[in-house]
Structure formats: C-alpha cells, structure tokens
Design an enzyme around this catalytic site. Sequence first.
Site, PDB file in Angstrom:
ATOM      1  N   HIS A   1      -8.746   1.670  -2.923  1.00 55.62           N
ATOM      2  CA  HIS A   1      -8.857   2.539  -4.103  1.00 55.62           C
ATOM      3  C   HIS A   1      -8.622   3.969  -3.646  1.00 55.62           C
ATOM      4  CE1 HIS A   1     -11.525   5.054  -6.827  1.00 55.62           C
ATOM      5  NE2 HIS A   1     -10.712   4.478  -7.688  1.00 55.62           N
ATOM      6  N   ASN A   2      -7.866   4.751  -4.456  1.00 61.04           N
ATOM      7  CA  ASN A   2      -7.586   6.150  -4.097  1.00 61.04           C
ATOM      8  C   ASN A   2      -7.232   6.272  -2.616  1.00 61.04           C
ATOM      9  OD1 ASN A   2      -8.055   6.868  -6.700  1.00 61.04           O
ATOM     10  ND2 ASN A   2      -9.987   7.894  -6.345  1.00 61.04           N
TER      11      ASN A   2
ATOM     12  N   GLU B   1      -3.271   2.270  -3.812  1.00 59.68           N
ATOM     13  CA  GLU B   1      -3.236   2.992  -5.085  1.00 59.68           C
ATOM     14  C   GLU B   1      -2.565   4.347  -4.886  1.00 59.68           C
ATOM     15  OE1 GLU B   1      -6.150   4.035  -8.808  1.00 59.68           O
ATOM     16  OE2 GLU B   1      -7.009   4.166  -6.804  1.00 59.68           O
TER      17      GLU B   1
ATOM     18  N   ASP C   1      -1.868   7.793  -7.065  1.00 61.42           N
ATOM     19  CA  ASP C   1      -2.167   8.568  -8.274  1.00 61.42           C
ATOM     20  C   ASP C   1      -1.072   9.610  -8.437  1.00 61.42           C
ATOM     21  OD1 ASP C   1      -3.782   9.194 -10.377  1.00 61.42           O
ATOM     22  OD2 ASP C   1      -5.606   9.396  -9.196  1.00 61.42           O
TER      23      ASP C   1
ATOM     24  N   HIS D   1      -5.749  13.441  -6.745  1.00 56.26           N
ATOM     25  CA  HIS D   1      -6.717  12.972  -7.733  1.00 56.26           C
ATOM     26  C   HIS D   1      -6.732  13.995  -8.867  1.00 56.26           C
ATOM     27  CE1 HIS D   1     -10.847  10.825  -8.298  1.00 56.26           C
ATOM     28  NE2 HIS D   1      -9.947  10.491  -9.193  1.00 56.26           N
TER      29      HIS D   1
ATOM     30  N   GLU E   1      -1.071   4.777 -10.443  1.00 53.95           N
ATOM     31  CA  GLU E   1      -1.910   5.391 -11.474  1.00 53.95           C
ATOM     32  C   GLU E   1      -1.017   6.516 -11.992  1.00 53.95           C
ATOM     33  OE1 GLU E   1      -5.240   5.659 -13.705  1.00 53.95           O
ATOM     34  OE2 GLU E   1      -5.189   4.270 -12.015  1.00 53.95           O
TER      35      GLU E   1
END
Length: 610
Positions: free
Chosen positions: A170-171, A200, A202, A215, A249
């Site tokens: 994640h991230n 991931e 973003d 982020h 994302e």
Amino acid sequence: MENKWFLSMIRDEFRGGKINVEKTYRLLEKLDIPCNYIHVKSIFKDNDRLKQGRITIEEFRSIYRIIAHREEIIEIFNTYSGNQKFLFEKNLLQFLIQEQYALDMTTNIAFEIIQKYEPIEEVKRAHQMSFEGFTRYMGSPECLVFKTDCGKVYQDMTQPLNDYFISSSHNTYLVSDQLLGPSDLWGYVSALVKGCRCLEIDCWDGSRNEPVVYHGYTLTSKLLFKTVIQAIQKYAFITSDYPVVLSLENHCSPSQQEVMADILQSVFGDALLSDMLDDFPDKLPSPQALKFKILVRNKKIGSLRETRERKGSDKHENDSEKEPRTTPVTGLPLFRRRRITKVKVSMALSDLVIYTKAEKFRSFRHSRLYQQFNESNSIGESEARKLSKLKAQEFILHTRKFITRIYPKATRANSSNFNPQEFWNIGCQMVALNFQTPGLPMDLQNGKFLDNGGSGYILKPQFLRDIETQFNPNETPKDIDPVTLTIRLISGIQLPPSYHSSSNKADTLVVLEIFGVPNDHVKQQTRVIKRNAFCPRWNETFTFIIQVPELALMRFVVENQGLITGNEFLGQYTLPVLCMNRGYRRVPLFSKLGESLEPAALFIYVWYIR
C-alpha cells in the site's frame, strides 16, 4: 588429530606473539565459526588473563571452545558416536533418520555431508565425522527450521490468478509516514526485492504535462511517474518471475493519463500486457501464463472485445484542450453493454487494463449478479473487517471468484498496519500493507510469503477455492485434519544483547505464537534466563493443536525482560507451520526492520503429528 588440525589452522597467526580482539574475531571467521563481535569482545575480555588486550594461543583455544563447542551439540554428538571421538557414516545416517526425519536417506547422503562439512582431511578420508564437522553441519543452512522445498516454487502455478494470495503493498512510494514523509523510489525497489507483486502508484497531474506520484493533498514529496516506472522495470523480476500488478490510484486528467499510457508502453515494451491471452476468456489466466508480465489495474472503458477491436488505432486526443473524452463504462456480461456511467478515463490508458479492472465494491449480491471475472474490488480494512465477521461465508464465495484487495484505513497517518491474517483467513488475495512500517503485520507478511520460493504468489488452500466450500474461519471446521505441533525450545545462540547492556547481557525469554483462524491463535512463553544472551538454555517443551494448519503461521520472538518499560524486542522469525522442518533445527533471527541478525538463532527440536 583434532588438536593437530586446530594448531595447523591457527599457528601462523601467533608467529608474531599474542593477538588482539579484532584478529581473534577474524581468526574465528577463518575457522568457519560465525560470530557476533559484541559476544567475541566480552568472551575475549573474560579470557584475557593479563588484561592487556592481547591473548595467547592457549587463551584463543579457550575462546574457540566456548563459542564453537556448545554443550547441547556435544550431547547429541556423544549420543550417536557412543562417546567416541568420531561418527561413522552409519552413525550419521542413524541421526539423520531418527532425529531429522530424513526418510529417503542413503549412505551416499551421509558421505556427501561428511565431504561438505568435515574440516579435518584425515577424518574426511576415513569417511568419518569429527565433532568439528558435526557442529559445522548443525550450523549450516541444511539444519534451518524452514523447509528447503518451500524455498523453491513448488506449487501449481497454472490456476487462475484469483486462486492465489498475492504479496501486495500500500502506498508503495512512501518510506515513512503518510502526511509529511518523503516519497522515494526505494519504496518500490525494496518492495520488489522482497517479492511484492502488487504495487500502488498514486498518480496526479504534474507541471509540463509530466504526471507525478505522491500522496495527494498532503506534504509528501513528489516523484515523476516516468522515473517510478523506470525503477519498476529495472527491478520487477529480480526476485520473482511472476506477474507484477500496478494498482493505479489515478487522479490525473485524461491528457496526462495519455502521457502515462505512453510511458507504460515505451518503458515496459512487450512486458506490458495490453491484450487478452485467449479470444473468449471466462476466467483469469494463471501466474504461469503471465510470467514476466506487467498488468495495469485501473478503471476501464467498455469491454475487452472493444479494446481488442481498437488495437492499433490512435487513441490520443488531437487537442489536449478539448473536453476530456468520457466514455461509457460497461459491466455485464463481458461483451455486452450495461448501464452508462460517465468517468474521465482516457481511452489510451483504459485499453492497457485487461485482467485487472478496478470496480467499486457495492455488495456481495451485486457482485454475484453483475461482476465480471476481470473486475477486482478494493475494500477498506474497516468495511472488510465488518463483512468478515457478519458474512464470512459470502465473503469467501466472493474471493473465490474475484480478486479482492484490502487496504489500510485512511486514519493510519503514521503508516501503521493491520493484522493481515484475518483477511487471508477469508481468501482475500491482495492484502496491501505499508511495507515501510516494521512490526508484527510485516513480520506475518514476510513469514507467509517465504513459502513457494518467495515468488509472491501462494496457492490458496482448497477450502478457499472450492465452489462447494462450507469453510468459515470463525467456526470450528467440520472435516478437520488438525496438526499437533510440539516444539522443544532448547537454547539461544549468540542472541542480540539488550540495547541497555554495556556488555553482552540480556534477561532473555522467548514468546511462541501461532497466528491463523481465531481458534488457532495461541501464545506461550519460556521462563526468563537472567544476564545471558550468549547461550541461554531453556529446555522447555510447548505443544500446539492447530485446527487449520494450512493458514497457520508460527512466530518466535526473543525479548529482554523489562520490569518498568515492558519487554524489549531483540529478534523474531515467522514462517508457515507447514513449512517447518522436523528434528533439531535452528531458527534464524531478524531485527525489527527485517534485517538478518546472523548468527543469532534459537536451537529447537520440532515434531508434529497429523
């Protein structure tokens, strides 16, 4: 004979007289005795009789014996050598069969072990093994608790992707917290090197038509999308040959999405999956069929058939100032239109999404009626936890068909993690953790994915793949095949001393914990051994009855007892229960950050009945 060999190995080092602690340490390494410098320094100090910082050849021999001749190994050696100086091949074979559960052993294997580990040539030529050889064998990778077979890809890799647990982060771009921390390429590189197969990214609009990764709406630093993709291309298949999923994302405008599509195609080339493998698929392809492939996970416009029909045509807007192209999104069935939704997805990027289309999760019923085999859902940990408690069986039937990704809740601003076990228990394929945050959840993640050669793909147990499954992790299973696991925790080997100790001391204890379905979760611990991190001896036996061993992990944690501030973590090791070797085994220890603490280990005896 051992004396003669020992002196021949060290004599030259003492030609100039006594030696200091650094030379002592190097000499032990030359003799193939792995050491922790802090322990060597402390033992050196105890044996340096004149306290001048230099020792004689005799004092070195004492230090060598303290470190290399461990009592618990001498006891095993004496049992099988009949208190003689050597083991014959037949004695070694007897040890391997009786204690190490090596059932397919031949005299030839005993011969090979002697050839590999016996340091004294005359003994080796006589097909015998001295204690020196035996202790080196016991300290070798062959005697680790983790089964060698599990260190290779041994599972069936030809099942559809949704039949596997997939190592997911994640991230991935963050290397500290979610609000202020730096975004760093190292996040991607280190996750890939650890075998992570779902990253991931973003993505946001950047200046000069260059998409960036960070982020959003926070003060984390920015990376160019192109730089991230180049780093992934370089490291994607270093640890594992199996496919990497890039979970986008995506917050970019259609014009910058087109730039992203161009970057993905130019950097990955043929490795980027941009078409179906079969003409009329009704299920996902296997990890085997997708070896060395990169899959894009994003929203998608239209059907796979329409994507194929557009192949080769120019999907770019001629004028980036035009109203963004918003095209209807479809669902059911694969090649027919369903309801129309306006989403700003560029056709160029959409057409790179084949088997991993991101689809909002509405309900299990909705998924049963409308969801396509190539659509996957992302569900936040809080909603997923609620569903797993209230509708565990429906959840399992859902994950049996569709890839489901679980991600940490937004309030975890410090990048903390949840316990992934509860979501593996219901068959969730992509349980995404903050890889940058050490601690229990990442220990479980690293431990689980040691299996199947660290490939990042683990075939789910049959009861999580079966169409007729009645499995519910919250209830005692019906046709259970439990395992009774017994561990004798014998001793510690050169454990890391306490940070508060000025020498090599710690008040050591070991916690043994099983993670799995709720009924299997149990924790036991040894007594405390005061002021001894070098060679604490516990000789304590623990038994665990494990109902669902296929989902169970065993975690060993070594702690220094702290009376006021709580216990201090010294090291840990986690592995799947079914990957544990039987017999006398070494448990290697790792730091909080996941770094090896070699030669620190636990010495245990394992047996289990199924």
